[in-house]
Scaffold this active site. Structure first.
Site, PDB file in Angstrom:
ATOM      1  N   LYS A 199       0.844  -1.200   0.000  1.00 47.23           N
ATOM      2  CA  LYS A 199       0.000   0.000   0.000  1.00 47.23           C
ATOM      3  C   LYS A 199       0.878   1.248   0.000  1.00 47.23           C
ATOM      4  CE  LYS A 199      -3.996   1.869   2.564  1.00 47.23           C
ATOM      5  NZ  LYS A 199      -4.874   1.644   3.753  1.00 47.23           N
ATOM      6  N   SER A 217      -9.739   1.768   2.806  1.00 46.84           N
ATOM      7  CA  SER A 217      -8.868   2.531   1.924  1.00 46.84           C
ATOM      8  C   SER A 217      -7.869   1.679   1.148  1.00 46.84           C
ATOM      9  CB  SER A 217      -8.089   3.578   2.732  1.00 46.84           C
ATOM     10  OG  SER A 217      -7.230   2.971   3.690  1.00 46.84           O
ATOM     11  N   SER A 251     -10.255  -0.395   6.786  1.00 47.28           N
ATOM     12  CA  SER A 251      -9.588  -0.298   5.485  1.00 47.28           C
ATOM     13  C   SER A 251      -8.982  -1.589   4.964  1.00 47.28           C
ATOM     14  CB  SER A 251      -8.507   0.782   5.541  1.00 47.28           C
ATOM     15  OG  SER A 251      -9.093   2.058   5.644  1.00 47.28           O
TER      16      SER A 251
END
Length: 446
Positions: A76, A152, A176
């Site tokens: 990420k 997210s 997330s």
């Protein structure tokens, strides 16, 4: 779907190589991007192939540091990787200095032999449960046309769901990891926050942030948790017969769409028939959460502390306005207000311990709805309403400082739905034990 253990077995038996697996992943990434996919912000193909070749040579000499050795993993965009810019899905930081060192969890992945492929897309600064990103595009779930992957950790989920990585490194502040796992037919584990180091990770709200991974099975999540945390938990599958599984109607079963409600009820029926005890309990204090967090809560307060230097300066226009708007709410939260929220949090944690009692796990739908359509989020009012509903169930566990794993529980003809197996802080091992058994039951039944 191929698990990490299955890939590791193929490597061990000489039926494939790390170079071949990484090349295949890179080819899939290229096809995805050519088709307009936005899962990856950047890909380091040359370094990944070099690392794969080195992994094959190490394996030939007898060195295999873990079951993840030689397998491609996505990162990420809020984790430091030495030599790369940590932009956290923003344009604001796209020209920042490259990181000097790896984040602790990235360093641990390297030590395990994982091959780092590239940086995955995300909600800007991790501040949305929808994966919305106006700078790099909003990733879509592969499970249905035109529907979002969730956030997210949106790109992380899509990277795994499309076979562009065997696992995606992510974070979870309000859901997330678990939201995109639910929307992309994956398994995602949010550990107790303090178990995994956040060093070298761009924070959203330090009181709530935790680091975990998305993958294809509970066993994958257990292996990844062991690598990321540096801890080996005792996680044998718990016998289903006699398990005490707590369920509440308060808040987390409100406004469920029909597909989610049916999948959740079906899962409870299967568990009861397998001998588990479903114990309904009252948790009316959950209805207080909107009041407690009315001004933006811990997330807005802590995000403002980290972002005010930019939002009060001349770089504010670089933000997604929907993100800036929510971060700015933190400016109005006083120190006294912030401490009141922390006190309320501790009170609800104590209530949760009392309400859950001797339960082996707390079951709830990961998300109240199936993946929303991207086209339905163009309007700000719809975006914020949908974001709030999508985050509602998962954020309960963050506020209670808990741990939770999301498993797919839909039938083959349904849109993806996640079942959350949750516990309070430090109950990670028990959550994973119970998750192993529930996963096996659900896979037999779908």
């Amino acid at each position: 779907m191929t698990t990490i253990a299955e890939f590791a077995q193929k490597l061990a038996e000489g039926r494939t190589t790390s170079e071949a697996l990484v090349t295949e992943a890179l080819n899939r990434i290229e096809a995805h991007r050519t088709a307009g996919g936005t899962a990856y912000i950047s890909v380091d193909a040359g370094s990944a192939l070099n690392a794969a070749r080195a992994s094959d040579l190490a394996r030939a000499s007898g060195y295999v540091p873990s079951a993840l050795a030689g397998l491609p993993v996505s990162i990420k965009d809020l984790f430091d990787v030495a030599g790369q810019v940590t932009a956290a899905g923003s344009r604001l930081l796209a020209d920042a200095r490259p990181a000097r060192d790896d984040a602790v969890v990235v360093e641990r992945l390297r030590a395990s032999g994982a091959i780092l492929l590239g940086r995955t897309n995300m909600s800007e600064f991790a501040f949305s449960g929808l994966g919305w990103n106006p700078h790099y595009g909003t990733p879509l779930t592969p499970c249905a046309d035109g529907r979002i992957a969730g956030g997210s950790s949106s790109g992380a989920a899509v990277s795994v769901a499309l076979g562009m990585a065997v696992a995606g490194l992510g974070t979870d502040t309000g859901g997330s990891i678990r939201i995109p796992a639910a929307f992309c037919n994956l398994t995602g584990f949010k550990p107790s926050a303090s178990r995994v180091s956040m060093s070298g990770t761009f924070p959203l709200a330090a009181s709530l942030d935790s680091v975990g991974a998305l993958s294809n099975s509970v066993d994958d999540c257990i292996l990844l948790d062991q690598i990321l945390s540096g801890q080996s938990l005792d996680t044998p599958a718990a016998p289903l017969a006699g398990l005490r599984l707590a369920v509440t109607r308060d808040v987390v079963l409100d406004q469920l769409d029909a597909t989610v409600a049916a999948a959740f009820e079906r899962s409870l029926d299967l568990l009861a028939k397998a001998g588990a005890h479903i114990r309904w309990f009252d948790f009316p204090e959950l209805h207080e959460l909107p009041r407690i967090n009315a001004a933006g809560g811990l997330t807005a307060a802590e995000a403002w502390q980290g972002h005010r230097q930019w939002l009060e300066g001349d770089r504010s226009e670089a933000y997604d306005p929907r993100v800036a708007q929510r971060i700015r709410r933190g400016a109005a939260i006083s120190a006294a207000d912030y401490l009141d929220i922390q006190d309320e949090r501790q009170r609800l944690i104590s209530v949760a311990r009392e309400r859950l009692g001797d339960a082996d796990a707390w079951l709830l739908p990961s998300v109240a709805v199936v993946p929303p359509k991207l086209a339905d989020l163009a309007d700000d009012a719809a975006f914020f309403a949908t974001n709030g509903l999508v985050l509602r169930n998962t954020s309960v566990l963050n506020f209670l400082d808990g741990c939770a794993l999301s498993l797919p529980c839909q039938r083959g003809d349904e849109l993806p739905v996640g079942l959350s197996i949750a516990g309070l802080h430090g109950q990670d091992a028990r959550v994973l034990q119970v998750s192993r058994s529930i996963e096996a039951l659900l896979r037999q039944s779908t």
